[in-house]
Design a protein around this motif. Structure first.
Motif, PDB file in Angstrom:
ATOM      1  N   LEU A  95       2.266   6.039  -7.289  1.00 24.62           N
ATOM      2  CA  LEU A  95       1.274   6.958  -7.858  1.00 24.62           C
ATOM      3  C   LEU A  95       1.799   8.390  -7.860  1.00 24.62           C
ATOM      4  O   LEU A  95       1.520   9.163  -8.781  1.00 24.62           O
ATOM      5  N   SER A  96       2.561   8.751  -6.812  1.00 22.75           N
ATOM      6  CA  SER A  96       3.149  10.095  -6.784  1.00 22.75           C
ATOM      7  C   SER A  96       4.247  10.216  -7.843  1.00 22.75           C
ATOM      8  O   SER A  96       4.397  11.265  -8.470  1.00 22.75           O
ATOM      9  N   GLN A  97       5.017   9.137  -8.046  1.00 29.03           N
ATOM     10  CA  GLN A  97       6.030   9.142  -9.108  1.00 29.03           C
ATOM     11  C   GLN A  97       5.367   9.296 -10.477  1.00 29.03           C
ATOM     12  O   GLN A  97       5.886   9.960 -11.371  1.00 29.03           O
TER      13      GLN A  97
ATOM     14  N   PHE B 108      10.387   4.006 -10.549  1.00 30.75           N
ATOM     15  CA  PHE B 108      10.403   4.371 -11.968  1.00 30.75           C
ATOM     16  C   PHE B 108       9.916   3.189 -12.820  1.00 30.75           C
ATOM     17  O   PHE B 108       9.080   3.352 -13.727  1.00 30.75           O
ATOM     18  N   THR B 109      10.427   1.993 -12.503  1.00 31.47           N
ATOM     19  CA  THR B 109      10.080   0.797 -13.271  1.00 31.47           C
ATOM     20  C   THR B 109       8.620   0.413 -13.076  1.00 31.47           C
ATOM     21  O   THR B 109       7.959  -0.053 -14.013  1.00 31.47           O
ATOM     22  N   ILE B 110       8.114   0.574 -11.855  1.00 35.89           N
ATOM     23  CA  ILE B 110       6.715   0.243 -11.571  1.00 35.89           C
ATOM     24  C   ILE B 110       5.784   1.016 -12.502  1.00 35.89           C
ATOM     25  O   ILE B 110       4.836   0.456 -13.072  1.00 35.89           O
TER      26      ILE B 110
ATOM     27  N   LEU C 212       0.837  -1.208   0.000  1.00 39.51           N
ATOM     28  CA  LEU C 212       0.000   0.000   0.000  1.00 39.51           C
ATOM     29  C   LEU C 212       0.870   1.257   0.000  1.00 39.51           C
ATOM     30  O   LEU C 212       0.596   2.217  -0.732  1.00 39.51           O
ATOM     31  N   ILE C 213       1.916   1.246   0.832  1.00 38.01           N
ATOM     32  CA  ILE C 213       2.800   2.427   0.912  1.00 38.01           C
ATOM     33  C   ILE C 213       3.520   2.635  -0.423  1.00 38.01           C
ATOM     34  O   ILE C 213       3.595   3.758  -0.943  1.00 38.01           O
TER      35      ILE C 213
ATOM     36  N   GLY D 157       1.380  -2.667 -11.440  1.00 41.63           N
ATOM     37  CA  GLY D 157       2.841  -2.656 -11.509  1.00 41.63           C
ATOM     38  C   GLY D 157       3.464  -2.825 -10.140  1.00 41.63           C
ATOM     39  O   GLY D 157       4.446  -3.556  -9.972  1.00 41.63           O
ATOM     40  N   THR D 158       2.897  -2.161  -9.120  1.00 38.23           N
ATOM     41  CA  THR D 158       3.416  -2.301  -7.753  1.00 38.23           C
ATOM     42  C   THR D 158       3.240  -3.733  -7.259  1.00 38.23           C
ATOM     43  O   THR D 158       4.141  -4.302  -6.636  1.00 38.23           O
TER      44      THR D 158
END
Length: 315
Positions: A42-44, A245-247, A35-36, A262-263
């Motif tokens: 999402l912020s990235q 970045f990859t996520i 979750l974190i 992705g996460t």
């Protein structure tokens, strides 16, 4: 948001809300971190997916939020609740100060510069700058959050705190998509020159994207500190920035379901195959290559902003 999306997101959040009652403590801890990391990813995505800027130093803002909360609590004796505004404002200011001189850079030039910032940040933490970061071992024994007499000290309570943060982030992202800044970021991502020609202040909205993403990442850093009651430099190094970045790229830039998938794929799936030790990373790496070949726009690409097919269909 249409009815179908409301049903999908409702079902998704309902499943997340019953997870702590159906899994053991180890998996609850894994899902808390999921979750974190979803919030940070999402912020990235605001900077990378929506504004189209290659930021490879996002762990800086995640770490600034975590460290500011830990330092104010352990060194200066502040309660955790009082550290939260600082953990949001400090990364926001830092993002503007760091991004302002380099905001004109494009593509790999911006990427390399942000990598350098991340390395400097990690080295400053390891060298115990100002004698308050704890050096390579970090800071241990951070107090739990206490709110209205309730202490968030159990794994389950921190899980629901992280879930609340994810819901808050989804609301912010949804409002961003339907707002003027969100549309400006989309046009900026599609074509900077064209967006400038129609009067969009590209410099302002690029800094806006950095500031908003840093504020969210800083708040996620507080919950991360509460989960482990500790912070250390290795949790915010360059490799973590590569992970976020990859996520976004694997999941699908500008796509909320894509970033969440992705996460899950990048963080939870490897945990499922932990018994296979290092061999799981070989399979995981091959899976990433296959995804990028056959799904170059991500597992769940965004549909917002696409040109309708009837406009480009050949007769």
């Amino acid at each position: 948001m249409n009815t179908k999306n409301i049903v999908y997101y409702g079902a998704f959040l309902l499943i997340l809300s019953i997870i702590p009652f159906s899994l053991n403590s180890n998996w609850v801890s894994v899902m808390t971190t999921f979750l974190i990391y979803s919030v940070v990813s999402l912020s990235q995505d605001i900077v990378l997916g929506r504004a189209g800027m290659f930021d490879m130093g996002h762990a800086i803002f995640f770490g600034l939020g975590a460290y500011s909360s830990a330092i104010l609590n352990m060194v200066f004796g502040w309660p955790i609740i009082a550290t939260i505004p600082v953990a949001i404002i400090l990364p926001t200011i830092a993002s503007v100060l760091l991004a302002a001189p380099i905001i004109h850079l494009r593509g790999d030039y911006l990427l390399v510069t942000t990598i350098g910032f991340n390395i400097v940040f990690t080295q400053a933490l390891k060298n115990n700058v100002f004698g308050i970061t704890g050096g390579p071992n970090g800071i241990f024994g951070v107090e739990p959050l206490k709110l209205f007499g309730f202490s968030f000290s159990s794994q389950t309570s921190i899980y629901f705190l992280a879930l609340f943060l994810l819901i808050l982030t989804l609301i912010v992202i949804h409002n961003l998509e339907t707002s003027k800044p969100g549309r400006a970021l989309h046009y900026l991502n599609e074509d900077q020159l064209a967006s400038e020609c129609i009067g969009i202040n590209t410099r302002f909205y690029r800094l806006y994207a950095f500031a908003l993403s840093a504020a969210i990442a800083g708040l996620a850093g507080v919950v991360f500190t509460l989960q482990f009651s500790a912070v250390s430099p290795d949790a915010f190094n360059f490799i973590q920035s590569v992970l976020f970045f990859t996520i976004v790229l694997v999941g699908g830039p500008s796509s909320i379901p894509g970033v969440l998938l992705g996460t899950f794929f990048m963080f939870v799936v490897p945990e499922m195959f932990r018994q296979f030790a290092e061999a799981r990373y070989l399979v995981f790496g091959i899976a990433m290559i296959v995804i990028m070949i056959f799904r170059p726009k991500g597992i769940w690409p965004a549909k917002f902003g696409r040109i309708p097919k009837y406009l480009i269909r050949e007769e």
